[in-house]
Write a protein that holds these residues in place. Structure first.
Motif, PDB file in Angstrom:
ATOM      1  N   LEU A   9       0.842  -1.196   0.000  1.00 36.04           N
ATOM      2  CA  LEU A   9       0.000   0.000   0.000  1.00 36.04           C
ATOM      3  C   LEU A   9       0.879   1.249   0.000  1.00 36.04           C
ATOM      4  CD1 LEU A   9      -2.877   1.058   0.005  1.00 36.04           C
ATOM      5  CD2 LEU A   9      -2.821   1.031   2.512  1.00 36.04           C
ATOM      6  N   MET A  10       1.989   1.214   0.747  1.00 36.17           N
ATOM      7  CA  MET A  10       2.924   2.340   0.736  1.00 36.17           C
ATOM      8  C   MET A  10       3.493   2.544  -0.679  1.00 36.17           C
ATOM      9  SD  MET A  10       2.791   3.540   3.788  1.00 36.17           S
ATOM     10  CE  MET A  10       1.092   2.932   3.828  1.00 36.17           C
ATOM     11  N   VAL A  29      -6.944   2.810  -2.884  1.00 32.98           N
ATOM     12  CA  VAL A  29      -7.103   2.189  -1.563  1.00 32.98           C
ATOM     13  C   VAL A  29      -8.177   1.109  -1.583  1.00 32.98           C
ATOM     14  CG1 VAL A  29      -7.709   2.602   0.841  1.00 32.98           C
ATOM     15  CG2 VAL A  29      -6.287   4.255  -0.377  1.00 32.98           C
ATOM     16  N   LEU A  30      -9.345   1.433  -2.155  1.00 38.44           N
ATOM     17  CA  LEU A  30     -10.445   0.466  -2.183  1.00 38.44           C
ATOM     18  C   LEU A  30     -10.070  -0.775  -2.996  1.00 38.44           C
ATOM     19  CD1 LEU A  30     -13.525   2.828  -2.701  1.00 38.44           C
ATOM     20  CD2 LEU A  30     -12.953   1.527  -0.643  1.00 38.44           C
ATOM     21  N   GLY A  31      -9.493  -0.559  -4.175  1.00 41.30           N
ATOM     22  CA  GLY A  31      -9.105  -1.679  -5.034  1.00 41.30           C
ATOM     23  C   GLY A  31      -8.041  -2.531  -4.380  1.00 41.30           C
ATOM     24  N   PHE A  32      -7.050  -1.874  -3.808  1.00 44.04           N
ATOM     25  CA  PHE A  32      -5.971  -2.619  -3.168  1.00 44.04           C
ATOM     26  C   PHE A  32      -6.480  -3.417  -1.974  1.00 44.04           C
ATOM     27  CE2 PHE A  32      -2.617  -3.164  -0.075  1.00 44.04           C
ATOM     28  CZ  PHE A  32      -1.616  -3.741  -0.851  1.00 44.04           C
ATOM     29  N   LEU A  33      -7.285  -2.793  -1.128  1.00 42.09           N
ATOM     30  CA  LEU A  33      -7.812  -3.496   0.044  1.00 42.09           C
ATOM     31  C   LEU A  33      -8.718  -4.652  -0.371  1.00 42.09           C
ATOM     32  CD1 LEU A  33      -8.573  -0.531   2.487  1.00 42.09           C
ATOM     33  CD2 LEU A  33      -6.647  -2.121   2.542  1.00 42.09           C
ATOM     34  N   ALA A  46       9.482   6.650   2.899  1.00 39.27           N
ATOM     35  CA  ALA A  46      10.477   5.969   3.738  1.00 39.27           C
ATOM     36  C   ALA A  46      10.023   4.551   4.077  1.00 39.27           C
ATOM     37  CB  ALA A  46      10.718   6.768   5.021  1.00 39.27           C
ATOM     38  N   LEU A  47       8.744   4.408   4.391  1.00 35.63           N
ATOM     39  CA  LEU A  47       8.216   3.071   4.694  1.00 35.63           C
ATOM     40  C   LEU A  47       8.284   2.160   3.468  1.00 35.63           C
ATOM     41  CD1 LEU A  47       5.105   3.984   6.906  1.00 35.63           C
ATOM     42  CD2 LEU A  47       7.222   2.865   7.665  1.00 35.63           C
ATOM     43  N   ALA A  48       8.043   2.729   2.282  1.00 34.30           N
ATOM     44  CA  ALA A  48       8.136   1.942   1.053  1.00 34.30           C
ATOM     45  C   ALA A  48       9.572   1.489   0.804  1.00 34.30           C
ATOM     46  CB  ALA A  48       7.636   2.768  -0.139  1.00 34.30           C
TER      47      ALA A  48
END
Length: 464
Positions: free
Chosen positions: A59-60, A235-239, A391-393
């Motif tokens: 998601l990141m 977000v919706l598609g990924f989740l 950074a998280l990615a």
């Protein structure tokens, strides 16, 4: 259709359609292999941890690509453009070459999976990497090649069939396994073998493979009725996809003991559903997989050739890769793409588990483009939220490289090092020095990794 012709419709796509486009770009062949791949690595608890980590990390990355598409709209030559802008021409070349090679190896996994599926009816196909399976696959590769050369560039009708063919069997799988849920079997499969960290690490390349295409969400910005719908659709598609993949994985633990799932032939979803409803379950999954994979193969072959073609037009690949035939198909790039697919198919003859090998190599090759894109987002700066996401990615992608392990790092170098020949040709065409000092260091490191990889293959230290 030209951009001008597409623009009126491009402004009218609602949130639901954008979300469906995001889902369609990510749901591919990998989901059909999840039960066995996860059972070989971990139990229920480890699977939950793995999907939480993979979901958050990917998601990141999705947010990174979305942000870069908005902040740097002029960098529209593909994911490699971010690596070139952030770190220079040679890393940019590596990103383009790695993305292309990843797509080609991923296409090999499709043929392995199809032939493994048909192997239930045609014993000579085995697990998809017998001589007969590879020979038929090579014929099919070049059959598709010549079909595409004739101008098959738009596959909208095919993709509609493909989307239905792959999503309906998966949804039925989830529904049936939820109804036939065996709590005793699920409880017995709670724990895997060995340290939890190692179990989760063993699943990481599998999760990358099934999420390949997450960067595609960023290209939908220009089609949105409202600009803010792009972020929501991402977000919706990924989740939605994450929930689907996690459901397939976790519900499988309630259908069969872990030890039995480990021994299923691919596509393992077929064996799991067969255990719940009988032979028709395996037929349903197998039929859905074959239609899905053939459609995905067409789309990813076009995409792989396009990566080389666009890079050549930007003077990042040799000029011969810009050649188009009279149908407007990038013919030279397509030949190189089909040639690499054929070469990797031949290599699968020497693999003990060809599908897992190609799956993990596909994921490993995709990590360099992902890491460099995320690194560019960090260098670009921005708001606190944008920096934190980037950074998280970076942390997640770096962890994936570690999780891939030394074997796949060395195998990636074996693929990357010869690719530098294309970089050298490009530099020579423009009368430029081959390497800057920093680029020379990178070349020597990758070449050393390739030499070690080849020696490892010869001595058995590295296996496929």
């Amino acid at each position: 259709m030209s951009a001008t012709e597409a623009s009126p419709a491009a402004q009218k796509l609602p949130l639901t359609t954008l979300t469906a486009m995001v889902v369609g770009s990510m749901v591919g062949a990998g989901v059909f292999s999840l039960p066995r791949n996860f059972a070989q690595a971990t139990g229920v608890f480890g699977a939950v941890v793995a999907w939480v980590i993979a979901g958050a990390g990917m998601l990141m990355l999705a947010f990174v690509f979305q942000t870069l598409a908005v902040r740097k709209p002029e960098l529209n030559a593909g994911v490699y453009a971010y690596a070139k802008a952030g770190f220079g021409e040679y890393p940019g070349f590596f990103s383009a070459f790695g993305y292309w090679a990843s797509a080609c190896v991923g296409n090999v996994s499709y043929w392995v999976l199809i032939k493994s599926t048909l192997g239930a009816l045609v014993p000579g196909f085995g697990e998809g990497n017998t001589l007969a399976a590879v020979a038929v696959s090579i014929v099919c590769v070049w059959g598709f090649h010549f079909m595409i050369l004739r101008g098959v560039k738009e596959a909208t009708a095919i993709n509609k069939v493909v989307t239905v063919a792959k999503v309906i069997p998966i949804l039925l799988f989830v529904l049936i396994l939820a109804i036939t849920f065996k709590s005793g079997t699920f409880h017995a499969n709670l724990w895997g073998d060995g340290p939890l960290f190692e179990q989760v690490r063993a699943t990481m390349l599998v999760t990358v493979f099934v999420f390949l295409g997450v960067e595609g969400a960023s290209v939908y910005s220009r089609y949105a009725r409202r600009r803010e719908d792009v972020g929501r659709a991402t977000v919706l598609g990924f989740l939605g996809v994450l929930a689907l993949f996690a459901s397939v994985t976790l519900l499988s633990y309630a259908a069969l003991p872990k030890a039995r799932m480990e021994g299923l032939r691919q596509p393992s979803m077929a064996g799991v559903l067969e255990s719940a409803v009988g032979t028709w379950g395996a037929v349903l999954i197998s039929a859905g997989l074959i239609v899905s994979v053939l459609g995905a193969y067409l789309a990813w072959t076009l995409m792989a050739a396009e990566v080389l073609f666009v890079a050549a037009k930007d003077d990042d690949m040799p000029a011969f890769l810009r050649r188009e035939n009279r149908h407007g198909t990038p013919a030279a790039a397509l030949v190189l793409t089909s040639t690499l697919i054929t070469a990797v198919l031949v290599i699968t003859l020497f693999s003990d588990d060809a599908f897992t090998f190609t799956l993990k190599l596909t994921s490993a090759l995709s990590l360099v483009p992902y890491l460099l894109a995320a690194g560019y987002a960090v260098r670009l700066g921005g708001t606190v939220r944008q920096l934190l996401v980037a950074a998280l990615a970076v942390i997640y992608t770096a962890f994936l490289i570690f999780a891939a392990g030394l074997e796949f790092l060395l195998l990636s170098c074996v693929v990357y090092a010869p690719g530098t020949i294309l970089f050298a040709i490009t530099r020579r065409e423009h009368g430029r020095r081959l390497f800057s000092p920093a680029e020379l260091v990178l070349f020597l490191v990758v070449t050393a990794g390739a030499v070690v990889g080849v020696i490892g293959l010869a001595t058995g230290f590295v296996t496929i």
